[in-house]
Write an enzyme that holds these catalytic residues in place. Sequence first.
Site, short mmCIF file in Angstrom:
data_model
loop_
_atom_site.label_atom_id
_atom_site.label_comp_id
_atom_site.label_asym_id
_atom_site.label_seq_id
_atom_site.Cartn_x
_atom_site.Cartn_y
_atom_site.Cartn_z
N GLU A 1 -5.70 5.96 -20.82
CA GLU A 1 -5.17 5.05 -20.05
C GLU A 1 -5.40 3.56 -20.94
OE1 GLU A 1 -7.22 4.90 -16.18
OE2 GLU A 1 -6.09 3.49 -15.52
N1 LIG Z 1 -5.15 -9.78 -4.74
C1 LIG Z 1 -3.96 -9.02 -4.90
N2 LIG Z 1 -4.67 -7.73 -5.23
C2 LIG Z 1 -3.80 -6.79 -5.67
C3 LIG Z 1 -2.32 -6.88 -5.84
N3 LIG Z 1 -1.75 -5.87 -5.93
C4 LIG Z 1 -2.76 -4.95 -6.12
N4 LIG Z 1 -4.09 -5.47 -5.98
C5 LIG Z 1 -5.38 -4.86 -5.76
O1 LIG Z 1 -5.69 -4.96 -7.17
C6 LIG Z 1 -6.46 -3.68 -7.46
C7 LIG Z 1 -6.06 -3.20 -8.62
O2 LIG Z 1 -4.55 -2.85 -8.27
P1 LIG Z 1 -4.13 -1.96 -9.36
O3 LIG Z 1 -4.14 -2.45 -10.76
O4 LIG Z 1 -2.78 -1.77 -9.14
O5 LIG Z 1 -4.98 -0.62 -9.35
P2 LIG Z 1 -4.57 1.02 -9.21
O6 LIG Z 1 -3.52 1.08 -10.45
O7 LIG Z 1 -3.98 1.42 -8.11
O8 LIG Z 1 -6.02 1.66 -9.65
P3 LIG Z 1 -6.59 2.35 -10.69
O9 LIG Z 1 -5.91 4.10 -10.46
O10 LIG Z 1 -7.97 2.51 -10.81
O11 LIG Z 1 -5.99 1.87 -12.08
C8 LIG Z 1 -6.52 -2.85 -6.10
O12 LIG Z 1 -7.73 -3.21 -5.47
C9 LIG Z 1 -5.29 -3.62 -5.43
O13 LIG Z 1 -5.53 -3.30 -4.06
C10 LIG Z 1 -1.89 -8.29 -5.64
O14 LIG Z 1 -0.76 -8.39 -5.56
N5 LIG Z 1 -2.89 -9.29 -5.17
CA LIG Z 2 -4.10 0.87 -12.86
#
Ligand SMILES: Nc1nc2c(ncn2[C@@H]2O[C@H](COP(=O)(O)OP(=O)(O)OP(=O)(O)O)[C@@H](O)[C@H]2O)c(=O)[nH]1
Ligand SMILES: [Ca+2]
Length: 495
Positions: A170
């Site tokens: 990753e």
């Molecule tokens: N404020 C905000 N938070 C977001 C948004 N999209 C996702 N998040 C939050 O940001 C965090 C990281 O999101 P992602 O990078 O999509 O995480 P992920 O890929 O589901 O998680 P991993 O498996 O740990 O990589 C999570 O807590 C989401 O709920 C957004 O548009 N705005």
């Molecule tokens: Ca991610």
Amino acid sequence: MEVKVKNPWHRPVVIFLACVITAGIIIMVAISVVQYKPLHQKYKYGIVLDAGSSHTSVFIYEWPAEKENNTGMVRQKHTCNVQGKGISSYSDNPMGAGTSLKDCMEEAKQKIPAHRHHETPVYLGATAGMRLLKMENEEASEKVLDSVARSLKDLPFSYQGARIISGQEEGAFGWITVNYLSENLRKPTGTLGALDLGGASTQITFVPQQEIESHDNSIDFRLYGNDYHLYTHSFLCYGKDQALKLSMGKKIESTPKADETHPIELRDPCFHPGYNFTRTAQTVFNTPCMKKVKMANENFFHVGTGNWSQCRQSIRKIFNTSYCPYSRCSFNGVFQPSVSGNFGAFSAFFFVMDFLKLTNDSLDLTKQKLATYCSTPWKEIAETHPHINKKYLSEYCFSATYILTLLEDGYKFTSNNWNDISFIKKIGDSDAGWTLGYMLNLTNMIPAEAPDVPLMPYGGYVTFMLLFSLLILVLLLLVYLYFRRSTRTAQKDII
Ligand SMILES: Nc1nc2c(ncn2[C@@H]2O[C@H](COP(=O)(O)OP(=O)(O)OP(=O)(O)O)[C@@H](O)[C@H]2O)c(=O)[nH]1
Ligand SMILES: [Ca+2]
């Protein structure tokens, strides 16, 4: 009477020259047609599903079929966010995980021309949410993966696998993505470090200036003829959702126990004053990231006090810096060389810092602004942003304080190199994240050795050909005029 023609050898020479020049033009035109035959580009496509802990996104990439080994050629054509939570949330209903992908995959069928479907690879990579589910319940994680695999195999695309990727992959593929998109990989200029903050894990990857002391944190690539020796680490449980649970769990541990009839009150400096929410212990302790703390009552009051420096102190407690078996560590006994060079910080690093407009300030100013934001009453925050999801909104103070603590106390960024970090969502049209690097690697689109470069770029080639043809035509005209003049002079001499 004797006829005298001036320069009698001119005629065959001119005819010979004319033939050579005409043949030259014909050959040049033929070469142009053969070398640059596709007047309109043919595109190829690839699909990667990022099955993250919080949600799943589908990425469709496209690239010109003839140039797949060139850097910067693959671009993101389309993304689709799958409705609902991440696939790891389907542990009690594995079939639901596969079904959840249907709408986005239907969109993918529309976006990619039908005659390309059968040759379009589709990959699913699951990250920290599924790593945690596997630790908790391996059978459930396998059922969820089976379900998404079955759903993808039913499509007309070329299914290439659904698996849990490692934290190292990753981190490394996120680094490849940002450097591929910034076109750093074929230039001698430096590379960009990659910082990814997810919901359940966070990754740091960069080219270090020092020796890597732990084998687990080292990864080597040979790309376009250059060797890259990368440092990478993925902290499971240190994505922002899991970090919030760790932090709240620690606070609950140190909160005096109440009797059975009165739920405890968790006074939390990372939430705004006036914020008051009743939670169940389950929402904090439903994770393999920490051991469950016994509570007298399953419910507790989560009460905000909005104090940034106390919030920072409470977050520091989730980083163990008391031991380090190497010359230097980030936290939890993990080796980390000192950060060097520029960094791109994406995913939640960007969502949070961008929302709070904290992407361009010095470290000191960022702290001051954040302290003011955290102490703003919840009522005022909610009124100012009526359309923002209340869960995201209530957590920005915690999330930004966590980001600062992770970067400063964890990774050891300082006010001197704080501005080496760029908070980014996209580079060009494409999102920063591990998915593009993953696809480039699995389709062998980044060759180990630099491919042969054409002598000149297409624009230069066309200009050169046009000017050269024009020059030949002018020469031809001059030869023709000269020939006519000679003939006329000869005729005059006869008369
Ligand atoms: N404020 C905000 N938070 C977001 C948004 N999209 C996702 N998040 C939050 O940001 C965090 C990281 O999101 P992602 O990078 O999509 O995480 P992920 O890929 O589901 O998680 P991993 O498996 O740990 O990589 C999570 O807590 C989401 O709920 C957004 O548009 N705005
Ligand atoms: Ca991610």
